[in-house]
Design a protein around this motif. Structure first.
Motif, PDB file in Angstrom:
ATOM      1  N   SER A 132      36.811  40.621  89.445  1.00  0.00           N
ATOM      2  CA  SER A 132      38.207  40.260  89.217  1.00  0.00           C
ATOM      3  C   SER A 132      38.376  39.425  87.958  1.00  0.00           C
ATOM      4  CB  SER A 132      38.769  39.506  90.430  1.00  0.00           C
ATOM      5  OG  SER A 132      38.054  38.299  90.625  1.00  0.00           O
ATOM      6  N   VAL A 134      36.974  40.049  85.112  1.00  0.00           N
ATOM      7  CA  VAL A 134      36.878  40.913  83.943  1.00  0.00           C
ATOM      8  C   VAL A 134      38.194  41.645  83.704  1.00  0.00           C
ATOM      9  CG1 VAL A 134      35.576  42.780  82.845  1.00  0.00           C
ATOM     10  CG2 VAL A 134      34.431  41.220  84.434  1.00  0.00           C
ATOM     11  N   THR A 135      38.681  41.615  82.474  1.00  0.00           N
ATOM     12  CA  THR A 135      39.921  42.285  82.107  1.00  0.00           C
ATOM     13  C   THR A 135      39.634  43.476  81.199  1.00  0.00           C
ATOM     14  OG1 THR A 135      40.285  40.990  80.097  1.00  0.00           O
ATOM     15  CG2 THR A 135      41.092  40.049  82.190  1.00  0.00           C
ATOM     16  N   ALA A 136      40.668  44.266  80.964  1.00  0.00           N
ATOM     17  CA  ALA A 136      40.532  45.396  80.040  1.00  0.00           C
ATOM     18  C   ALA A 136      40.185  44.912  78.633  1.00  0.00           C
ATOM     19  CB  ALA A 136      41.827  46.208  80.026  1.00  0.00           C
ATOM     20  N   ASP A 137      40.707  43.757  78.236  1.00  0.00           N
ATOM     21  CA  ASP A 137      40.376  43.208  76.918  1.00  0.00           C
ATOM     22  C   ASP A 137      38.891  42.884  76.804  1.00  0.00           C
ATOM     23  OD1 ASP A 137      42.970  43.380  75.999  1.00  0.00           O
ATOM     24  OD2 ASP A 137      43.492  41.350  76.645  1.00  0.00           O
ATOM     25  N   HIS A 138      38.315  42.356  77.884  1.00  0.00           N
ATOM     26  CA  HIS A 138      36.884  42.065  77.869  1.00  0.00           C
ATOM     27  C   HIS A 138      36.067  43.346  77.680  1.00  0.00           C
ATOM     28  CE1 HIS A 138      37.922  38.368  80.522  1.00  0.00           C
ATOM     29  NE2 HIS A 138      37.862  37.999  79.256  1.00  0.00           N
ATOM     30  N   ASP A 275      35.009  32.664  82.600  1.00  0.00           N
ATOM     31  CA  ASP A 275      35.776  31.935  83.613  1.00  0.00           C
ATOM     32  C   ASP A 275      35.319  30.487  83.630  1.00  0.00           C
ATOM     33  OD1 ASP A 275      33.262  32.494  84.665  1.00  0.00           O
ATOM     34  OD2 ASP A 275      33.976  32.470  86.727  1.00  0.00           O
ATOM     35  N   ARG A 316      39.512  49.673  89.025  1.00  0.00           N
ATOM     36  CA  ARG A 316      40.631  48.773  88.734  1.00  0.00           C
ATOM     37  C   ARG A 316      41.138  48.916  87.306  1.00  0.00           C
ATOM     38  NH1 ARG A 316      40.975  43.480  86.957  1.00  0.00           N
ATOM     39  NH2 ARG A 316      38.724  43.112  87.098  1.00  0.00           N
ATOM     40  N   LEU A 317      40.237  49.134  86.351  1.00  0.00           N
ATOM     41  CA  LEU A 317      40.616  49.101  84.940  1.00  0.00           C
ATOM     42  C   LEU A 317      40.650  50.467  84.267  1.00  0.00           C
ATOM     43  CD1 LEU A 317      38.556  46.005  83.715  1.00  0.00           C
ATOM     44  CD2 LEU A 317      40.932  46.067  84.473  1.00  0.00           C
ATOM     45  N   GLU A 320      44.042  51.796  82.701  1.00  0.00           N
ATOM     46  CA  GLU A 320      44.499  50.973  81.577  1.00  0.00           C
ATOM     47  C   GLU A 320      43.645  51.214  80.340  1.00  0.00           C
ATOM     48  OE1 GLU A 320      45.238  46.262  80.400  1.00  0.00           O
ATOM     49  OE2 GLU A 320      44.614  46.820  82.436  1.00  0.00           O
TER      50      GLU A 320
END
Length: 334
Positions: A132, A134-138, A275, A316-317, A320
């Protein structure tokens, strides 16, 4: 990832243990069949030494026996057998968690077990593996380190995502079961990885000391305790280091690798935390000179995805990431 009741003869104590504490709705026949197959597959991949049991003589089939899984999880052999037979019974969340611990399931597999058995994920399955964070930007940033090994890793050395250069640094990190997508597992249990480290003893000493330093925040997390149990029973070296209780939070450093595909290279490890709890970080292995950079850039086959991710993260990603830049960043696989 893997997506007829006998109540009259079942002992009352076992029934109270296994019965669901929730709505009581039973799984469909297809879900029960998937659950049965999933349990069998996870039982058959384990060996007695992995879970601290004696060999127990000659075995006709691979893996643990049903009665061994039942004993490790604290449930009756009959109940466990019925689960593997796809019978119409609904185990409680406590029983499912006991099975997850006995079978050394990782967080994704534990959530999958609950989903098959009850139709819903466990309440605490928000993201024990750290996905959770980790984002698409990462992930997009990870892809941009083309030719430079980089991965997103947890404090217990699980690899959540890796670019193609990191994936093929030593052996293909995506090969084998999900539980083995871990630098800790590979460093201690994979002989090719062991021979790739120029200073294997010093490296493994630091790794276990880092795991020890992070462990107090995860003493009740079965994915952490399960990893420690697995490593202590599978590696004498790990067990020896674990019993030292050494601690470290080492920073940037140089590492010499003897790579099967590229020969000798030297990299500098750089860790960027994603984080505040320092539970997930971006790990970049920067080449120290032009020759090292040239060798690393040639590691990944041209046909492979630019980044691979754990299944929960990819789920999840994925949409996107695929939609960005007209699909240019769409080559992501679980």
């Amino acid at each position: 990832m893997v997506l007829a009741s006998r109540s009259a003869s079942a002992p009352s104590t076992a029934r109270s243990t296994v019965a669901s504490s929730g709505s009581g709705a039973s799984a469909s026949a297809s879900a029960r069949a998937e659950l049965a197959g999933f349990l069998r597959s996870r039982r058959e991949r384990l060996t007695p030494d992995r879970v601290g049991l004696p060999p127990g003589g000659r075995r006709r089939t691979p893996g643990l026996r049903r009665e061994e899984v039942a004993m490790l999880s604290g449930i009756g052999v009959t109940w466990y057998t019925w689960l593997e037979q796809g019978r119409d019974i609904t185990p409680s969340a406590q029983v499912l968690d006991a099975l997850a611990r006995a079978l050394l399931l990782d967080p994704d597999e534990r959530a999958h077990l609950h989903l098959l058995a009850t139709g819903s994920r466990p309440d605490d399955a928000g993201d024990p593996a750290g996905c959770s964070v980790v984002t698409a930007d990462h992930v997009e940033l990870l892809a941009r380190f083309e030719g430079v090994p980089a991965c997103i890793q947890t404090a217990k050395f699980d690899i959540l995502a890796a670019n193609a250069t990191y994936r093929f640094l030593i052996t293909d990190i995506d090969e084998g079961p999900l539980e083995d997508r871990s630098c800790m597992v590979r460093a201690f249990l994979d002989p090719v990885w062991r021979s790739a480290y120029d200073d294997w003893e010093a490296t493994t000493t630091r790794m276990v000391a880092r795991l020890r330093a992070a462990m107090p925040s995860h003493l009740d997390d079965p994915s952490w305790t399960g990893l420690v149990e697995r490593m202590r029973t599978s590696s004498e070296r790990f067990d020896e280091l674990w019993q030292r209780h050494d601690l470290t939070r080492d920073g940037a450093r140089d590492q010499v690798f003897h790579l099967p595909r590229a020969g000798d290279v030297t990299v500098r490890f750089t860790r960027l935390y994603l984080d505040e709890a320092a539970s997930v970080h971006l790990n970049v292995l920067q080449p120290v000179d032009e020759e090292d950079a040239r060798r690393l850039a040639a590691l990944a086959p041209a046909s492979v995805p630019r980044v691979t991710m754990r299944p929960t993260l990819a789920e999840r990603l994925g949409d996107e990431l695929s939609a960005r830049d007209g699909g240019r960043l769409g080559e992501y696989a679980a």
